[in-house]
Design a protein around this motif. Structure first.
Motif, PDB file in Angstrom:
ATOM      1  N   SER A  28       0.798  -1.222   0.000  1.00 23.55           N
ATOM      2  CA  SER A  28       0.000   0.000   0.000  1.00 23.55           C
ATOM      3  C   SER A  28       0.838   1.283   0.000  1.00 23.55           C
ATOM      4  O   SER A  28       0.307   2.344  -0.205  1.00 23.55           O
ATOM      5  N   VAL A  29       2.163   1.188   0.238  1.00 25.11           N
ATOM      6  CA  VAL A  29       2.987   2.386   0.127  1.00 25.11           C
ATOM      7  C   VAL A  29       3.445   2.486  -1.331  1.00 25.11           C
ATOM      8  O   VAL A  29       4.267   1.713  -1.792  1.00 25.11           O
ATOM      9  N   GLN A  30       2.832   3.417  -2.035  1.00 26.42           N
ATOM     10  CA  GLN A  30       3.130   3.580  -3.461  1.00 26.42           C
ATOM     11  C   GLN A  30       3.933   4.845  -3.683  1.00 26.42           C
ATOM     12  O   GLN A  30       3.617   5.886  -3.130  1.00 26.42           O
ATOM     13  N   PHE A  31       4.982   4.744  -4.486  1.00 19.64           N
ATOM     14  CA  PHE A  31       5.819   5.903  -4.790  1.00 19.64           C
ATOM     15  C   PHE A  31       5.868   6.134  -6.300  1.00 19.64           C
ATOM     16  O   PHE A  31       5.665   5.207  -7.084  1.00 19.64           O
ATOM     17  N   GLN A  32       6.168   7.374  -6.652  1.00 21.04           N
ATOM     18  CA  GLN A  32       6.521   7.706  -8.041  1.00 21.04           C
ATOM     19  C   GLN A  32       8.044   7.796  -8.064  1.00 21.04           C
ATOM     20  O   GLN A  32       8.617   8.667  -7.404  1.00 21.04           O
ATOM     21  N   TYR A  33       8.674   6.894  -8.773  1.00 19.43           N
ATOM     22  CA  TYR A  33      10.134   6.806  -8.725  1.00 19.43           C
ATOM     23  C   TYR A  33      10.793   7.671  -9.796  1.00 19.43           C
ATOM     24  O   TYR A  33      10.277   7.810 -10.909  1.00 19.43           O
ATOM     25  N   SER A  34      11.975   8.183  -9.457  1.00 15.89           N
ATOM     26  CA  SER A  34      12.827   8.840 -10.458  1.00 15.89           C
ATOM     27  C   SER A  34      13.244   7.804 -11.494  1.00 15.89           C
ATOM     28  O   SER A  34      13.497   6.648 -11.126  1.00 15.89           O
ATOM     29  N   ASP A  62       2.025  13.874  -3.602  1.00 21.64           N
ATOM     30  CA  ASP A  62       2.244  13.519  -5.015  1.00 21.64           C
ATOM     31  C   ASP A  62       2.995  12.188  -5.162  1.00 21.64           C
ATOM     32  O   ASP A  62       3.338  11.798  -6.283  1.00 21.64           O
ATOM     33  N   SER A  63       3.252  11.520  -4.040  1.00 21.73           N
ATOM     34  CA  SER A  63       3.939  10.207  -4.019  1.00 21.73           C
ATOM     35  C   SER A  63       5.386  10.256  -4.522  1.00 21.73           C
ATOM     36  O   SER A  63       5.964   9.226  -4.828  1.00 21.73           O
ATOM     37  N   ARG A  64       5.941  11.472  -4.613  1.00 24.07           N
ATOM     38  CA  ARG A  64       7.307  11.587  -5.160  1.00 24.07           C
ATOM     39  C   ARG A  64       8.352  11.827  -4.089  1.00 24.07           C
ATOM     40  O   ARG A  64       9.483  12.214  -4.392  1.00 24.07           O
ATOM     41  N   GLY A  65       7.963  11.667  -2.811  1.00 30.86           N
ATOM     42  CA  GLY A  65       8.953  11.932  -1.778  1.00 30.86           C
ATOM     43  C   GLY A  65       8.480  11.575  -0.385  1.00 30.86           C
ATOM     44  O   GLY A  65       7.421  10.962  -0.200  1.00 30.86           O
ATOM     45  N   LEU A  66       9.310  11.967   0.581  1.00 25.34           N
ATOM     46  CA  LEU A  66       9.047  11.698   2.002  1.00 25.34           C
ATOM     47  C   LEU A  66       9.121  13.027   2.738  1.00 25.34           C
ATOM     48  O   LEU A  66       9.955  13.887   2.399  1.00 25.34           O
ATOM     49  N   THR A 111      13.064  14.385  -5.517  1.00 23.39           N
ATOM     50  CA  THR A 111      14.068  14.670  -6.547  1.00 23.39           C
ATOM     51  C   THR A 111      13.408  15.371  -7.717  1.00 23.39           C
ATOM     52  O   THR A 111      12.370  14.936  -8.211  1.00 23.39           O
ATOM     53  N   HIS A 112      14.018  16.489  -8.125  1.00 22.61           N
ATOM     54  CA  HIS A 112      13.430  17.302  -9.194  1.00 22.61           C
ATOM     55  C   HIS A 112      13.817  16.785 -10.569  1.00 22.61           C
ATOM     56  O   HIS A 112      13.067  16.932 -11.526  1.00 22.61           O
ATOM     57  N   LYS A 113      15.035  16.204 -10.646  1.00 27.34           N
ATOM     58  CA  LYS A 113      15.526  15.749 -11.952  1.00 27.34           C
ATOM     59  C   LYS A 113      16.361  14.496 -11.783  1.00 27.34           C
ATOM     60  O   LYS A 113      17.448  14.608 -11.199  1.00 27.34           O
ATOM     61  N   PRO A 114      15.903  13.329 -12.274  1.00 31.10           N
ATOM     62  CA  PRO A 114      14.577  13.099 -12.857  1.00 31.10           C
ATOM     63  C   PRO A 114      13.505  13.087 -11.762  1.00 31.10           C
ATOM     64  O   PRO A 114      13.758  12.613 -10.648  1.00 31.10           O
ATOM     65  N   LEU A 115      12.343  13.603 -12.108  1.00 32.20           N
ATOM     66  CA  LEU A 115      11.245  13.790 -11.171  1.00 32.20           C
ATOM     67  C   LEU A 115      10.830  12.487 -10.470  1.00 32.20           C
ATOM     68  O   LEU A 115      10.685  11.460 -11.116  1.00 32.20           O
ATOM     69  N   GLY A 116      10.698  12.547  -9.153  1.00 30.42           N
ATOM     70  CA  GLY A 116      10.238  11.363  -8.406  1.00 30.42           C
ATOM     71  C   GLY A 116      11.049  11.192  -7.141  1.00 30.42           C
ATOM     72  O   GLY A 116      11.829  12.069  -6.765  1.00 30.42           O
ATOM     73  N   ILE A 117      10.865  10.055  -6.484  1.00 35.91           N
ATOM     74  CA  ILE A 117      11.694   9.758  -5.313  1.00 35.91           C
ATOM     75  C   ILE A 117      12.913   8.972  -5.801  1.00 35.91           C
ATOM     76  O   ILE A 117      12.790   8.101  -6.665  1.00 35.91           O
ATOM     77  N   SER A 118      14.087   9.333  -5.277  1.00 37.06           N
ATOM     78  CA  SER A 118      15.320   8.642  -5.682  1.00 37.06           C
ATOM     79  C   SER A 118      16.039   8.125  -4.437  1.00 37.06           C
ATOM     80  O   SER A 118      15.674   8.466  -3.301  1.00 37.06           O
ATOM     81  N   SER A 119      17.085   7.349  -4.661  1.00 35.96           N
ATOM     82  CA  SER A 119      17.840   6.809  -3.526  1.00 35.96           C
ATOM     83  C   SER A 119      18.479   7.930  -2.704  1.00 35.96           C
ATOM     84  O   SER A 119      18.689   7.785  -1.506  1.00 35.96           O
TER      85      SER A 119
END
Ligand SMILES: C[C@H](O)[C@H](O)[C@H]1CNC2=NC(N)=NC(=O)C2=N1
Length: 154
Positions: A28-34, A62-66, A111-119
């Motif tokens: 159920s934890v969904q992310f938008q990944y870089s 927006d699921s792109r971060g923490l 992360t702005h570039k590439p957009l999403g959550i990154s390591s």
């Protein structure tokens, strides 16, 4: 003469239902990944930092971060924490989206570039947890989800 029967409702046994809901919980934890991330590994690492995974971070809307709020005893302790994080930002070449009001700072890693959550967001969120402890973070507040600044949302 024909008797018109309503179709029977599908019956799902209790055990199947339990299995379905627990597998739903796990994913159920969904992310938008870089782009370019190992999504399986990053998903596991990021989930472990969330409240659902036993951590203190929330997934951004927006699921792109923490994001989460840190609270300290004084403004000075808060600022020192932010300085420690800023020094690590230089090392990691990654910056937060954050605000500070008096003894609280709201920190968001995305992360702005590439957009999403990154390591990098996971590395920095973990770093913040450790730095918070070292700087004497106060963790017993019932309202530590907020930024401590009334209606203002960062
Ligand atoms: C050129 C430089 O490495 C980039 O602008 C970095 C710097 N810090 C960054 N920080 C964040 N949060 N997202 C980025 O995409 C990013 N990019």
């Amino acid at each position: 003469m024909f008797l018109l029967r309503r179709p029977r409702p599908t019956v799902i046994s209790r055990s199947i239902f339990r299995a379905m809901s627990s597998s739903h919980e796990q994913s159920s934890v969904q992310f938008q990944y870089s782009a370019g991330e190992n999504e399986e590994q990053l998903g596991r690492d990021a989930t472990a930092l969330t409240t659902q995974g036993g951590g203190r971070w929330k997934v951004t809307s927006d699921s792109r971060g923490l994001e989460r709020t840190f609270r300290f005893k004084t403004f000075k302790a808060t600022w020192d924490f932010m300085n420690t994080v800023a020094a690590e930002c230089k090392v990691q070449k990654h910056h937060p989206e954050w605000t500070n009001v008096f003894n609280k700072t709201h920190v968001r890693w995305t992360t702005h570039k590439p957009l999403g959550i990154s390591s990098k967001d996971v590395v920095m969120a973990r770093f913040c947890d450790e730095a918070g402890t070292r700087h004497g973070e106060l963790v017993d507040s019932p309202d530590d989800d907020g930024c401590g600044c009334g209606d203002f949302k960062p």
